[in-house]
Enzyme design. Sequence first.
Site, mmCIF file in Angstrom:
data_model
loop_
_atom_site.group_PDB
_atom_site.id
_atom_site.type_symbol
_atom_site.label_atom_id
_atom_site.label_comp_id
_atom_site.label_asym_id
_atom_site.label_seq_id
_atom_site.Cartn_x
_atom_site.Cartn_y
_atom_site.Cartn_z
ATOM 1 N N ARG A 259 43.163 42.571 43.194
ATOM 2 C CA ARG A 259 41.899 42.875 43.874
ATOM 3 C C ARG A 259 40.988 43.656 42.946
ATOM 4 N NH1 ARG A 259 44.036 44.320 50.034
ATOM 5 N NH2 ARG A 259 45.277 42.395 50.215
ATOM 6 N N ARG A 274 45.059 53.066 45.311
ATOM 7 C CA ARG A 274 44.251 51.851 45.249
ATOM 8 C C ARG A 274 44.282 51.324 43.815
ATOM 9 N NH1 ARG A 274 40.611 49.961 48.721
ATOM 10 N NH2 ARG A 274 40.639 51.863 49.932
ATOM 11 N N GLU A 346 47.528 53.185 54.700
ATOM 12 C CA GLU A 346 47.760 51.869 55.281
ATOM 13 C C GLU A 346 48.755 51.090 54.423
ATOM 14 O OE1 GLU A 346 44.200 49.497 55.749
ATOM 15 O OE2 GLU A 346 45.423 47.676 55.737
ATOM 16 N N SER A 349 48.891 45.456 57.617
ATOM 17 C CA SER A 349 47.986 44.994 58.660
ATOM 18 C C SER A 349 48.630 43.771 59.282
ATOM 19 C CB SER A 349 46.646 44.567 58.066
ATOM 20 O OG SER A 349 45.891 45.676 57.703
ATOM 21 N N ARG A 388 51.946 51.997 48.213
ATOM 22 C CA ARG A 388 51.835 53.115 49.147
ATOM 23 C C ARG A 388 53.192 53.454 49.755
ATOM 24 N NH1 ARG A 388 46.081 51.106 51.714
ATOM 25 N NH2 ARG A 388 44.868 51.510 49.825
#
Length: 420
Positions: A259, A274, A346, A349, A388
């Site tokens: 990403r 990140r 997070e 999801s 994470r």
Amino acid sequence: MLDLKYIRENVDVVRKAIAHKREKADVDALLDLDIKRRTIIGEVESARAEQNRATLKIAEMKKAGKETTVAIADMRRLAEEIKQQDDELKVIEDQIYQLLIRIPNIPHESVPVGGEGDNVVLKTWGDPAADFQPLPHYEIAERLGIIDFARASRMSGSFFVSYRGLGARLERALINFMIELHVDKHGYTEILPPFVTKREAMFGTGQLPKLEEDMYRCEIDDLFLIPTAEVPVTNLHREEMLNGDDLPIKYTAYTPCFRREAGAYGKETRGLVRIHQFDKVEMVKFVKPENSWDELESLLQNAEDVLQALELPYRVLTLATGDLSFAAAKCYDIEVYAKGIEKWLEVSSCSNFGDFQARRANIRFRRQRGAKPEYVHTLNGSGLALPRTVIAILENYQTDEGTIKVPTVLQKYMGVDIIK
RNA sequence: GGAGAGGUGCGAGAGCGGUUGAAUCGGGCGGUCUCGAAAACCGUUGUGCCCCAUGGGUACCAAGGGUUCGAAUCCCUUCCUCUCCGCCA
């Protein structure tokens, strides 16, 4: 992508969905074009019908040895007309498509309306309290020599990392542990897909056209590095007619994810929070429409199982409409607590996309042989994103002597019970 | 990278430019026969879109263009698959 007919018949629902999702999409223009489109289709098709009749007649005349030059001249004119209308139609249909693909999926009624602040904490598991203040993961990792931030940045730029020794081993251990859990206990089939896909595949799952700037792209071949395994795994069944008896199909896949995170550089992104390339284990399901809400719950449970097995504290959020992704109808976020940087992060999801992706990617099924084709419902969820999870392990399993205990379930993969 | 072959319905596979939405075989479904089954025989077996909608029309033979009154059939481009040679982890 929504069904045009559905939009036509449920304009208010669609308008509300767009507003709640804080998207911009021009429904009025779409409806306008839809009317134009149907008018032209009527014209073109009756012209075609005439053409088809005439063409048969010409064939008969030729067979009978009659003169056909007049008839052919007439048809030449008609063909010209049809072509013009056809071109016009094509332009309109293209415009419709362009608008259509920018209309987001409709949130489920159970989704709270609002923005990020309206996300609802559904539950909390484990204890986030710490009996001493652990170091942030980037410091302890640096000290233990298990993650090399500086050298990775030197060769690849900032926000890339290099794992070393037991750090690299921990990464592999987590991947293996998660995959095996999903395969052996949750009944998923393991997939190891390509990490690069074509533009159409990115369209199928909805990354394009919205997120082009967020992806790495190989210009020469117009190929994209995947931002998530969701893309190649969902696209496995693109343009397919599945057998109803084979549903649900449940896949799990490890892939690296790429990403660009354009514009996301900020102070809250130190360390592993990140990064441009990270590992993730993903779960993807193809299910019958009537089961997708139950399947969403079990998907969430499968993801939670990973954290419970690792004994990491976490909470589950139901995302509000404004925080929901473009293609999702409902989404749960799982956030793990990191005791060093004192943040909820997070790690998963879990989303139900309904038939939104399936329509776009044309993934259908038949209940029985000969039954009408229907779109499947697709779901996916991380199970889990690695960096994470690693943060949480490095911070929550840290001892006051500056070592890291290895979570019990990972010990057989690590070969050690402590990182020091 | 070089040289070829090919992509047709659920599968196999045919298709002189004009009743081809597509022969034939196989599979599926329904029926006849049978106490039942097998065999045999008969029938049936695509999707999308549009409309004055228990019906009518139109499109679709990898995708997109072109030629033609008319294209699965001719031409171009792209994608994919396969074979041979070369190269390579």
